[in-house]
Design a protein around this motif. Structure first.
Motif, short mmCIF file in Angstrom:
data_model
loop_
_atom_site.label_atom_id
_atom_site.label_comp_id
_atom_site.label_asym_id
_atom_site.label_seq_id
_atom_site.Cartn_x
_atom_site.Cartn_y
_atom_site.Cartn_z
N GLU A 1 44.74 46.47 32.60
CA GLU A 1 45.08 45.53 33.27
C GLU A 1 44.68 45.20 34.60
OE1 GLU A 1 48.83 43.05 33.92
OE2 GLU A 1 48.83 43.98 31.28
N ARG A 2 44.45 44.10 34.71
CA ARG A 2 43.82 44.36 36.86
C ARG A 2 45.24 44.08 37.30
NH1 ARG A 2 40.58 39.83 38.22
NH2 ARG A 2 40.21 40.90 40.06
N LYS A 3 45.32 44.50 37.77
CA LYS A 3 46.86 44.41 39.07
C LYS A 3 46.13 44.02 40.85
CE LYS A 3 48.74 48.60 37.24
NZ LYS A 3 49.35 49.82 37.18
N LEU A 4 46.79 42.24 40.72
CA LEU A 4 46.19 42.46 42.05
C LEU A 4 47.19 41.65 43.70
CD1 LEU A 4 44.96 38.46 40.75
CD2 LEU A 4 43.28 40.22 41.59
N LYS A 5 46.40 42.97 44.62
CA LYS A 5 47.52 43.33 45.83
C LYS A 5 47.22 42.19 46.54
CE LYS A 5 48.28 46.87 48.63
NZ LYS A 5 48.53 48.07 49.47
N LEU A 6 48.16 41.18 46.51
CA LEU A 6 48.04 39.85 46.72
C LEU A 6 48.85 40.70 48.43
CD1 LEU A 6 49.10 36.76 44.70
CD2 LEU A 6 46.38 38.29 45.38
N GLN A 7 48.56 40.42 49.39
CA GLN A 7 48.84 40.41 50.54
C GLN A 7 47.70 39.30 52.35
OE1 GLN A 7 48.73 44.28 51.07
NE2 GLN A 7 46.93 44.28 51.98
N ALA A 8 48.98 39.20 52.94
CA ALA A 8 47.85 38.51 53.96
C ALA A 8 47.85 39.58 55.35
CB ALA A 8 48.79 37.60 54.65
N TYR A 9 46.86 39.09 56.66
CA TYR A 9 46.11 39.65 57.50
C TYR A 9 47.67 39.95 58.54
CZ TYR A 9 44.46 41.25 62.22
OH TYR A 9 43.87 42.33 63.35
N ALA A 10 48.69 38.88 58.32
CA ALA A 10 50.35 38.91 59.14
C ALA A 10 51.78 40.23 58.96
CB ALA A 10 51.14 37.13 59.17
N ASP A 11 50.79 40.57 57.55
CA ASP A 11 51.64 41.40 56.93
C ASP A 11 51.95 43.22 57.68
OD1 ASP A 11 52.72 39.70 55.13
OD2 ASP A 11 51.79 40.49 53.29
N ASN A 12 50.38 42.79 58.07
CA ASN A 12 50.63 44.24 58.48
C ASN A 12 51.24 44.28 60.02
OD1 ASN A 12 48.00 45.04 57.27
ND2 ASN A 12 46.19 43.97 58.30
N PHE A 13 51.61 43.49 60.77
CA PHE A 13 52.21 42.88 61.88
C PHE A 13 53.63 42.83 61.89
CE2 PHE A 13 48.11 42.17 62.47
CZ PHE A 13 47.62 43.04 63.64
N ARG A 14 54.29 43.44 60.21
CA ARG A 14 55.51 43.51 60.00
C ARG A 14 56.73 44.34 60.62
NH1 ARG A 14 56.49 39.66 55.00
NH2 ARG A 14 55.37 37.95 55.75
#
Length: 92
Positions: free
Chosen positions: A79-92
């Motif tokens: 099953e495909r697992k999508l890892k949804l993330q935004a660029y802003a998550d790198n700076f949390r």
């Protein structure tokens, strides 16, 4: 003579999903590989290991195997697992 039927996975080196809808019938190895005495490459006398047959769907691959008298088992695609993330998550 046994075969495995599976759906081709996505290439890890590319982002596209081309050729992932096709199904492959591939024969199981009949004998173990052994090193060549001269070059050391792994090989065997089983030429069916080189054969890959492509089908549009799993039912067509199963029908072919049954028509030819080939024992087969279907390997389910993971099953495909999508890892949804935004660029802003790198700076949390």
């Amino acid at each position: 003579m046994a075969a495995r039927i599976y759906q081709t996975p996505k290439n890890a080196m590319q982002s596209g999903r081309a050729l992932t809808t096709r199904w492959v019938l591939e024969f199981e190895p009949a004998e173990a590989k052994r090193p060549d005495p001269l070059m050391g490459w792994a090989g065997s006398g089983d030429t069916r290991e080189q054969v890959q047959l492509y089908f549009a769907d799993a039912e067509a691959a199963k029908a072919y195997a049954e028509r030819q008298g080939i024992a087969y088992h279907v390997v389910a695609a993971p099953e495909r697992k999508l890892k949804l993330q935004a660029y802003a998550d790198n700076f949390r």
